[in-house]
Write an enzyme that holds these catalytic residues in place. Structure first.
Site, PDB file in Angstrom:
ATOM      1  N   SER A  98       0.844  -1.205   0.000  1.00 15.55           N
ATOM      2  CA  SER A  98       0.000   0.000   0.000  1.00 15.55           C
ATOM      3  C   SER A  98       0.872   1.244   0.000  1.00 15.55           C
ATOM      4  O   SER A  98       2.065   1.180   0.327  1.00 15.55           O
ATOM      5  CB  SER A  98      -0.868  -0.004   1.269  1.00 15.55           C
ATOM      6  OG  SER A  98      -1.378   1.274   1.545  1.00 15.55           O
ATOM      7  N   TYR A 148      -3.377  -0.157  10.007  1.00 16.28           N
ATOM      8  CA  TYR A 148      -3.223  -0.523   8.589  1.00 16.28           C
ATOM      9  C   TYR A 148      -1.814  -0.165   8.106  1.00 16.28           C
ATOM     10  O   TYR A 148      -1.141  -0.963   7.455  1.00 16.28           O
ATOM     11  CB  TYR A 148      -4.279   0.218   7.778  1.00 16.28           C
ATOM     12  CG  TYR A 148      -4.339  -0.101   6.318  1.00 16.28           C
ATOM     13  CD1 TYR A 148      -3.714   0.729   5.383  1.00 16.28           C
ATOM     14  CD2 TYR A 148      -5.025  -1.207   5.845  1.00 16.28           C
ATOM     15  CE1 TYR A 148      -3.777   0.449   4.023  1.00 16.28           C
ATOM     16  CE2 TYR A 148      -5.103  -1.488   4.486  1.00 16.28           C
ATOM     17  CZ  TYR A 148      -4.480  -0.648   3.583  1.00 16.28           C
ATOM     18  OH  TYR A 148      -4.539  -0.920   2.227  1.00 16.28           O
TER      19      TYR A 148
HETATM   20  P1  NAP Z   1     -11.792  -5.199  -0.462  1.00 17.16           P
HETATM   21  O1  NAP Z   1     -12.650  -4.699  -1.561  1.00 17.16           O
HETATM   22  O2  NAP Z   1     -12.161  -4.933   0.962  1.00 17.16           O
HETATM   23  O3  NAP Z   1     -11.585  -6.805  -0.649  1.00 17.16           O
HETATM   24  C1  NAP Z   1     -10.799  -7.483   0.299  1.00 17.16           C
HETATM   25  C2  NAP Z   1     -11.173  -8.935   0.209  1.00 17.16           C
HETATM   26  O4  NAP Z   1     -10.470  -9.670   1.222  1.00 17.16           O
HETATM   27  C3  NAP Z   1     -12.664  -9.143   0.468  1.00 17.16           C
HETATM   28  O5  NAP Z   1     -13.184 -10.157  -0.369  1.00 17.16           O
HETATM   29  C4  NAP Z   1     -12.651  -9.593   1.908  1.00 17.16           C
HETATM   30  O6  NAP Z   1     -13.772 -10.333   2.291  1.00 17.16           O
HETATM   31  C5  NAP Z   1     -11.409 -10.468   1.922  1.00 17.16           C
HETATM   32  N1  NAP Z   1     -10.997 -10.773   3.291  1.00 17.16           N
HETATM   33  C6  NAP Z   1     -10.946  -9.926   4.343  1.00 17.16           C
HETATM   34  N2  NAP Z   1     -10.542 -10.585   5.442  1.00 17.16           N
HETATM   35  C7  NAP Z   1     -10.329 -11.881   5.071  1.00 17.16           C
HETATM   36  C8  NAP Z   1      -9.910 -13.056   5.759  1.00 17.16           C
HETATM   37  N3  NAP Z   1      -9.620 -13.052   7.069  1.00 17.16           N
HETATM   38  N4  NAP Z   1      -9.817 -14.214   5.060  1.00 17.16           N
HETATM   39  C9  NAP Z   1     -10.126 -14.242   3.741  1.00 17.16           C
HETATM   40  N5  NAP Z   1     -10.534 -13.170   3.019  1.00 17.16           N
HETATM   41  C10 NAP Z   1     -10.622 -12.004   3.696  1.00 17.16           C
HETATM   42  O7  NAP Z   1     -10.333  -4.646  -0.661  1.00 17.16           O
HETATM   43  P2  NAP Z   1      -9.590  -4.167  -1.982  1.00 17.16           P
HETATM   44  O8  NAP Z   1      -9.727  -2.695  -2.115  1.00 17.16           O
HETATM   45  O9  NAP Z   1      -9.916  -5.065  -3.125  1.00 17.16           O
HETATM   46  O10 NAP Z   1      -8.106  -4.423  -1.478  1.00 17.16           O
HETATM   47  C11 NAP Z   1      -7.475  -5.679  -1.673  1.00 17.16           C
HETATM   48  C12 NAP Z   1      -6.086  -5.542  -1.088  1.00 17.16           C
HETATM   49  O11 NAP Z   1      -5.470  -4.371  -1.637  1.00 17.16           O
HETATM   50  C13 NAP Z   1      -6.079  -5.341   0.417  1.00 17.16           C
HETATM   51  O12 NAP Z   1      -4.950  -5.982   0.979  1.00 17.16           O
HETATM   52  C14 NAP Z   1      -5.919  -3.817   0.570  1.00 17.16           C
HETATM   53  O13 NAP Z   1      -5.315  -3.478   1.796  1.00 17.16           O
HETATM   54  C15 NAP Z   1      -5.018  -3.512  -0.576  1.00 17.16           C
HETATM   55  N6  NAP Z   1      -5.032  -2.141  -1.069  1.00 17.16           N
HETATM   56  C16 NAP Z   1      -6.200  -1.558  -1.449  1.00 17.16           C
HETATM   57  C17 NAP Z   1      -6.144  -0.256  -1.971  1.00 17.16           C
HETATM   58  C18 NAP Z   1      -7.360   0.486  -2.422  1.00 17.16           C
HETATM   59  O14 NAP Z   1      -7.253   1.720  -2.605  1.00 17.16           O
HETATM   60  N7  NAP Z   1      -8.485  -0.165  -2.595  1.00 17.16           N
HETATM   61  C19 NAP Z   1      -4.928   0.393  -2.097  1.00 17.16           C
HETATM   62  C20 NAP Z   1      -3.772  -0.251  -1.643  1.00 17.16           C
HETATM   63  C21 NAP Z   1      -3.836  -1.529  -1.148  1.00 17.16           C
HETATM   64  P3  NAP Z   1     -14.941  -9.514   3.043  1.00 17.16           P
HETATM   65  O15 NAP Z   1     -15.817  -9.005   1.942  1.00 17.16           O
HETATM   66  O16 NAP Z   1     -15.603 -10.512   3.946  1.00 17.16           O
HETATM   67  O17 NAP Z   1     -14.301  -8.388   3.834  1.00 17.16           O
HETATM   68  C1  GCO Z   2      -7.050   5.079   3.308  1.00 17.19           C
HETATM   69  C2  GCO Z   2      -7.155   4.171   2.119  1.00 17.19           C
HETATM   70  C3  GCO Z   2      -5.773   3.692   1.719  1.00 17.19           C
HETATM   71  C4  GCO Z   2      -5.877   2.734   0.580  1.00 17.19           C
HETATM   72  C5  GCO Z   2      -4.556   2.246   0.165  1.00 17.19           C
HETATM   73  C6  GCO Z   2      -3.677   3.341  -0.337  1.00 17.19           C
HETATM   74  O1  GCO Z   2      -7.959   5.058   4.145  1.00 17.19           O
HETATM   75  O2  GCO Z   2      -6.050   5.818   3.366  1.00 17.19           O
HETATM   76  O3  GCO Z   2      -7.998   3.085   2.386  1.00 17.19           O
HETATM   77  O4  GCO Z   2      -5.147   3.096   2.804  1.00 17.19           O
HETATM   78  O5  GCO Z   2      -6.644   1.626   0.916  1.00 17.19           O
HETATM   79  O6  GCO Z   2      -3.940   1.464   1.116  1.00 17.19           O
HETATM   80  O7  GCO Z   2      -2.527   2.744  -0.904  1.00 17.19           O
END
Ligand code: NAP
Ligand code: GCO
Length: 266
Positions: A146, A159
């Site tokens: 992230s 986080y």
């Molecule tokens: P998301 O939409 O919340 O999807 C996360 C998935 O992980 C959901 O299907 C969730 O299921 C599942 N999950 C959560 N806890 C779990 C567990 N204990 N065992 C198995 N599955 C589990 O998140 P996303 O935005 O796609 O993000 C995916 C990854 O990218 C995460 O690691 C997040 O931190 C990272 N990320 C996201 C962003 C962003 O801007 N979106 C940026 C940087 C990094 P539930 O629906 O039950 O929660």
């Molecule tokens: C926040 C956002 C971010 C993104 C991502 C950015 O609340 O700042 O959720 O943390 O998820 O991790 O890279």
């Protein structure tokens, strides 16, 4: 150069938490590159939702219920995948949660829960799949880090601590298992439009953009939020033979946020 190096034909890829969101986008790209897609999610309803979504794209994915924080369940998952599909070649530690709470208001239990899913679980799942990769003589592990692997901000202490730790876990797996032809890298997405960030993009009562939405637009040279699809190419690259000498690297896919001081207020 043979461009087949970017293909994933014959490879088995496990993407955790991939019923939707970033994991789903990455898994569909892996399928397009020739991989067999395996995913898990936390309950049968989500797995079924994911299987239907993959099927809609013509992908016969293999879906399993597994809480990635449960070491016994993860061990059973990997064993079942090896029996039913095959030994895992590519692992994406994607499953994650976030809690946006000022630190002084966050309980230690809430802090531990985020660390458990976002940091302990990638350790647990990586530990479960590495032996198979060693036997096969190759492996790719991609940890979804992230911006918060590099930067802090208000309300995301747990986080940021987890994602900072995940950056160093990535470098450590690189260090310990590189000699077995296992490459472990990270992808550091910028701000991506998924359910996880939906609260940060909600329209205001007067119809204006959320203040945080406006903030991210001003901090991103591309002046837009990322889409999960923006991560597909970088993920296929890091999962493919084209990156066999890339190890311990965090590839930031952030539209340039980390390079940019931000647009001055007009
Ligand atoms: P998301 O939409 O919340 O999807 C996360 C998935 O992980 C959901 O299907 C969730 O299921 C599942 N999950 C959560 N806890 C779990 C567990 N204990 N065992 C198995 N599955 C589990 O998140 P996303 O935005 O796609 O993000 C995916 C990854 O990218 C995460 O690691 C997040 O931190 C990272 N990320 C996201 C962003 C962003 O801007 N979106 C940026 C940087 C990094 P539930 O629906 O039950 O929660
Ligand atoms: C926040 C956002 C971010 C993104 C991502 C950015 O609340 O700042 O959720 O943390 O998820 O991790 O890279």
């Amino acid at each position: 150069m043979n461009m087949d190096a970017f293909r994933l034909d014959g490879k088995i890829a496990l993407v955790t938490g991939a019923s939707y969101g970033i994991g789903f986008a990455i898994a569909t790209a892996f399928s397009a590159a020739g991989a067999t897609v395996v995913f898990n999610d936390i309950n049968q309803e989500l797995v079924d939702k994911g299987l239907a979504a993959y099927a809609e794209k013509g992908i016969k994915a293999h879906g399993y219920v597994c809480d990635v924080t449960d070491e016994a369940a993860v061990g059973a998952l990997v064993k079942k995948v090896e029996e039913e599909v095959g030994v895992i070649d590519i692992l994406v530690n994607n499953a994650g949660i976030i809690r946006r709470t000022p630190m002084l208001e966050m309980s230690a239990e809430e802090f531990r829960k985020v660390i458990d899913v976002d940091l302990n679980a990638p350790f647990i799942v990586s530990k479960a799949v590495i032996p198979g990769m060693i036997k096969k003589g190759h492996g790719k592990i991609i940890n979804i880090c992230s911006m918060m692997s590099e930067l802090g901000r208000e309300t995301v202490s747990a986080y940021a601590a987890a994602k900072g730790g995940l950056k160093m876990l990535t470098r450590n797996i690189c260090s310990e298992y590189g000699e077995h032809n296992i490459q472990c890298n990270g992808i550091g997405p910028g701000y991506i439009a998924t359910p996880q960030t939906a609260p940060l993009r909600e329209k205001q009562p007067d119809g204006s953009r959320h203040p945080f939405d406006q903030f991210i637009i001003s901090k991103t040279p591309a002046a837009r939020w990322g889409d999960a699809e923006d991560l597909q190419g970088p993920a296929v690259f890091l999962a493919s033979d084209a990156s066999n000498f890339v190890n311990g690297h965090i590839l930031y896919v952030d539209g340039g946020i980390l390079a940019y001081i931000g647009k001055q207020p007009q």
